[in-house]
Design a protein around this motif. Structure first.
Motif, short mmCIF file in Angstrom:
data_model
loop_
_atom_site.label_atom_id
_atom_site.label_comp_id
_atom_site.label_asym_id
_atom_site.label_seq_id
_atom_site.Cartn_x
_atom_site.Cartn_y
_atom_site.Cartn_z
N HIS A 131 0.80 -0.88 0.12
CA HIS A 131 -0.35 -0.11 0.01
C HIS A 131 1.31 1.35 -0.04
CE1 HIS A 131 -3.65 -2.28 0.39
NE2 HIS A 131 -3.42 -2.60 1.48
N ALA A 132 0.31 2.70 -0.47
CA ALA A 132 1.36 3.72 -0.46
C ALA A 132 2.27 3.80 -1.87
CB ALA A 132 1.19 3.64 0.41
N ALA A 133 1.76 2.91 -2.23
CA ALA A 133 3.59 2.76 -3.40
C ALA A 133 4.54 3.74 -3.52
CB ALA A 133 3.21 1.11 -4.02
N VAL A 166 2.64 -11.44 1.45
CA VAL A 166 2.31 -10.62 2.29
C VAL A 166 1.70 -9.81 1.87
CG1 VAL A 166 4.43 -9.08 3.65
CG2 VAL A 166 5.02 -11.39 2.92
N VAL A 167 1.29 -8.66 2.97
CA VAL A 167 0.85 -7.06 3.23
C VAL A 167 1.72 -6.40 3.51
CG1 VAL A 167 -0.40 -5.59 3.12
CG2 VAL A 167 -1.44 -8.07 2.35
N ILE A 168 2.14 -5.31 3.20
CA ILE A 168 2.58 -3.97 4.04
C ILE A 168 1.71 -2.43 3.66
CG2 ILE A 168 4.99 -2.95 3.34
CD1 ILE A 168 5.64 -5.57 4.31
N ASP A 169 1.46 -2.70 5.06
CA ASP A 169 0.17 -2.07 4.39
C ASP A 169 0.64 -0.62 6.21
OD1 ASP A 169 -2.45 -0.37 4.45
OD2 ASP A 169 -2.62 -0.82 6.67
N PHE A 170 0.71 0.76 5.01
CA PHE A 170 0.62 2.21 6.12
C PHE A 170 -0.46 2.78 6.46
CE2 PHE A 170 3.77 0.80 2.72
CZ PHE A 170 5.09 0.86 3.53
N ILE A 171 -1.30 2.01 6.44
CA ILE A 171 -3.08 2.73 6.11
C ILE A 171 -3.56 2.83 8.06
CG2 ILE A 171 -5.00 3.34 5.20
CD1 ILE A 171 -2.83 3.62 3.59
N GLY A 172 -3.29 1.32 8.20
CA GLY A 172 -4.29 0.74 9.34
C GLY A 172 -6.13 0.78 9.06
#
Length: 331
Positions: A147-149, A215-221
């Motif tokens: 996310h937020a790539a 895998v998921v890399i998340d910055f959003i929440g």
């Protein structure tokens, strides 16, 4: 020396250039003439009072990453000499003409790289490696959702995932899709108009029997949590790196975690112990640093540069969310 100071918490206008004392060198420090400093979202939080104090660790001066030239070496620092070009994460103090850095957090600047691009490496790529490979355990042939790539860390995650040999799904604003593809994304999703969980399910089902990404890399929440879980395959890992969309409580059926053998892992670099930060830096350096040499596969993404005196404008640029990659201050 000149540095960016602020007397009260508030909007970007509180930042101003003023005189400050050169930091005292401790035995494990390098003193660095700063040529470039990275701007991070933690700086915005610091400025607004989100940490509840005017200082950040080592210094009352803002800023977490630098690139510059060593001008003094502490008595217990090893492997560096006056005149060496270094980059790294600091415990505050980056928005200044001179900063100190623990030698174990410093890294040599890759051959042929300028200070501006070097300042765009430490915080985002160390964080990206930690989330994606150390905690997420991504390997060749896996699939990852980032996310937020187009952001600082997100753009680093996309590059490292591509270099690892993974299939990369990425979310970003439609105006930034071409740039994210150039970074190595295989499928870019417009988070404003598309359901990323549905897009992932469609593509994964067509290519394999996994039923999701590894895998998921998340910055959003919180707003993304349920769909992140839905996007994971059996045994998948959700690595929570930020909360740009908000934290708070999320509702979820724990049976999904239990029977699908999922893992949810949080990571924030700034709250780690010094020993943990040293280890994070070492892992990144050993795995990836040589890949930044001229003509190789990785390149820090620089959105824009601002003179140190215009730090307020740099903060406004980050707050606009229009940047692709890092915003850098130069001295």
């Amino acid at each position: 020396m000149k540095a960016i100071l602020f007397k009260e918490f508030g909007d970007a206008a509180v930042l101003h250039l003023d005189d400050a004392s050169v930091p005292t060198v401790r035995p494990t420090d390098l003193l660095v003439r700063v040529h470039a400093a990275g701007v991070n979202r933690a700086d915005l939080t610091h400025r607004r009072g989100g940490y509840g104090r005017p200082d950040f660790g080592d210094s009352t001066i803002m800023g977490l990453e630098i690139a510059g030239e060593v001008i003094e070496v502490g008595s217990d620092a090893h492997g560096y000499h006056v005149g060496d070009r270094v980059m790294g994460v600091v415990g505050g103090g980056a928005y200044a003409e001179v900063a100190r850095i623990d030698w174990r957090m410093a890294m040599p600047i890759p051959a042929g790289m300028d200070y501006i691009h070097a300042a765009a490496i430490p915080e985002v790529f160390v964080t990206a490696h930690e989330a994606l490979l150390h905690l997420g355990r991504l390997k060749k042939g896996d699939a990852v959702l980032v996310h937020a790539a187009a952001g600082g860390v997100g753009s680093a995650v996309v590059q490292l995932a591509h270099a690892t040999g993974a299939t990369v799904f990425a979310t970003a604003d439609a105006s930034k899709h071409d740039r994210v593809v150039q970074l190595g994304a295989d499928h870019v999703i417009d988070y404003r108009t598309e359901d990323f969980a549905a897009v992932v399910a469609k593509f994964v089902a067509a290519k394999s029997e996994k039923g999701g990404v590894d895998v998921v890399i998340d910055f959003i929440g919180a707003p993304y949590f349920a769909k992140n879980i839905a996007s994971l395959t059996h045994g998948g890992r959700l690595i929570q790196v930020g909360l740009l969309g908000g934290g708070g409580e999320v509702g979820f059926d724990l049976a999904q975690i239990l029977y699908r053998h999922l893992q949810i892992i949080g990571t924030v670099m700034k709250s780690r112990t010094q020993a943990e930060k040293h280890a994070m830096t070492r892992r990144f350096r050993e795995h990836w640093l040589e890949h930044f040499n001229a003509g190789t596969s990785l390149m820090p993404v620089v959105d824009s540069t601002f003179p140190l005196a215009q730090a307020a404008d740099a903060h406004r640029r980050m707050e606009s969310a229009e940047n692709v990659g890092k915003i850098i201050l130069t001295t």
